[in-house]
Design a protein around this motif. Structure first.
Motif, short mmCIF file in Angstrom:
data_model
loop_
_atom_site.label_atom_id
_atom_site.label_comp_id
_atom_site.label_asym_id
_atom_site.label_seq_id
_atom_site.Cartn_x
_atom_site.Cartn_y
_atom_site.Cartn_z
N HIS A 25 -12.13 44.86 -2.56
CA HIS A 25 -11.68 44.27 -1.78
C HIS A 25 -13.85 44.06 -1.26
O HIS A 25 -14.82 45.50 -1.75
CB HIS A 25 -12.12 44.77 -0.53
CG HIS A 25 -10.49 44.81 -0.50
ND1 HIS A 25 -9.55 44.15 0.01
CD2 HIS A 25 -9.01 45.30 -1.41
CE1 HIS A 25 -8.58 43.71 0.18
NE2 HIS A 25 -7.92 45.01 -1.15
N THR A 71 -16.28 47.27 -1.06
CA THR A 71 -16.22 47.91 0.76
C THR A 71 -14.92 48.33 1.02
O THR A 71 -14.84 50.49 0.71
CB THR A 71 -15.71 46.78 1.62
OG1 THR A 71 -16.36 45.77 1.51
CG2 THR A 71 -15.53 47.41 2.93
N SER A 72 -13.66 48.23 -0.26
CA SER A 72 -13.39 49.37 -1.11
C SER A 72 -12.29 48.94 -2.52
O SER A 72 -12.80 47.74 -3.15
CB SER A 72 -12.20 49.28 -0.08
OG SER A 72 -11.22 47.99 0.14
N GLN A 74 -12.10 50.45 -6.80
CA GLN A 74 -13.38 50.65 -8.25
C GLN A 74 -13.77 50.15 -8.73
O GLN A 74 -12.61 49.25 -9.17
CB GLN A 74 -12.23 51.82 -8.47
CG GLN A 74 -11.93 52.94 -7.16
CD GLN A 74 -11.02 54.26 -7.37
OE1 GLN A 74 -10.26 53.53 -8.04
NE2 GLN A 74 -11.05 55.07 -7.10
#
Ligand code: ADP
Ligand code: MG
Length: 257
Positions: A25, A71-72, A74
């Motif tokens: 994200h 933002t998030s 991996q």
């Protein structure tokens, strides 16, 4: 599922995954540009990413190369989470070579020096070794007779091939191309695509964002269609081009039936 699919899946085992993008994200303020991207790229695979302007293709590539911080989610590269704290960003970037629409050569350095500088600074190669590798690499992209030119003395297509040689000189394990031919005059596109084809044939793992549909069809092992920050569909070139599953893909490819 057909037998040929099973064979293909067997050949591409978990161990072959070199880049894994996991639930990626990315937001800029309130704008959520990537809304959960999952892509596995296998060693030696050529993945072509298609999608309309603004769909998040560049942002996705820039996250893989650590030019943007997710933002998030991996990015797992060769088994290690490169989005984790304390990662050697320059070391990772050298292994994930990136070529942009704008070539970003240093205008005050010769072609050869452009290909040498990161080798010396990041890989700590000696001047002599960096020079030898630069000359070899420039020969490979058809610029053996231009090593002492300045970037401004080259065509856009030649400058882009210098940029490719510069990335390759770092011995990348993966090459990322972000619309590498979009800024070029049509007659210069062919030579750059030829270099990319050669790389693919040589077994380089590549993630290629492009609008060159013929290249995608001929060279891609897998085509991914992105829209609105998500992967809408993916498959072999034949699957995506000839039998697109999603309406959005059909619209993009321009053959709404
Ligand atoms: P694509 O490469 O598919 O055209 P991008 O990844 O460049 O898409 O952009 C996706 C969206 O993110 C666009 O709406 C763009 O305006 C926005 N965007 C990209 N970079 C930034 C940034 N640094 N700050 C704010 N918005 C951005
Ligand atoms: Mg882009």
């Amino acid at each position: 599922m057909s037998e040929s699919n099973e064979v293909q899946e067997g050949a591409m085992s978990e161990d072959d995954v070199i880049v894994r993008i996991k639930d990626l994200h990315k937001s800029y303020g309130d704008l959520e540009v990537l809304r959960g991207i999952d892509i596995d790229v296998h060693r030696g695979e050529v993945v072509v990413v298609l999608g309309p302007s603004g769909s998040g293709k560049s942002t996705m590539l820039r996250c893989v190369n650590l030019l943007e911080k997710p933002t998030s989610g991996q990015i797992i590269f060769e088994g290690a989470d490169i989005t984790a704290k304390g990662v050697d960003i320059n070391g990772v970037r050298a292994k994930l070579g990136m070529v942009f629409q704008q070539f970003n050569l240093f205008p005050h350095l010769s072609v050869k020096k452009n290909v040498m500088i990161a080798q010396q600074k990041v890989l700590k190669r000696s001047k002599e070794e960096a020079e030898q590798i630069a000359i070899q690499g420039l020969k490979k992209v058809g610029l053996g007779d231009r090593v002492d030119f300045m970037p401004s003395q080259l065509s856009g297509g030649q400058q882009q091939r210098v940029a490719i040689a510069r990335a390759l000189a770092m011995n990348p394990h993966v090459m990322l191309f972000d619309e590498a031919t979009s800024a070029l005059d049509p007659e210069l596109v062919r030579d750059v695509l030829a270099v990319m084809r050669d790389l693919a044939r040589g077994g380089m793992t590549m993630i290629v964002v492009t609008h060159e549909m013929k290249f995608a069809r001929d060279v891609a092992d897998r085509v991914i269609f992105m829209d609105g920050g998500v992967v809408v569909e993916q498959g072999t070139p034949a699957e995506v081009f000839d039998h697109p599953k999603s309406e959005r893909t059909r619209e993009f490819l321009g053959h709404i039936s």
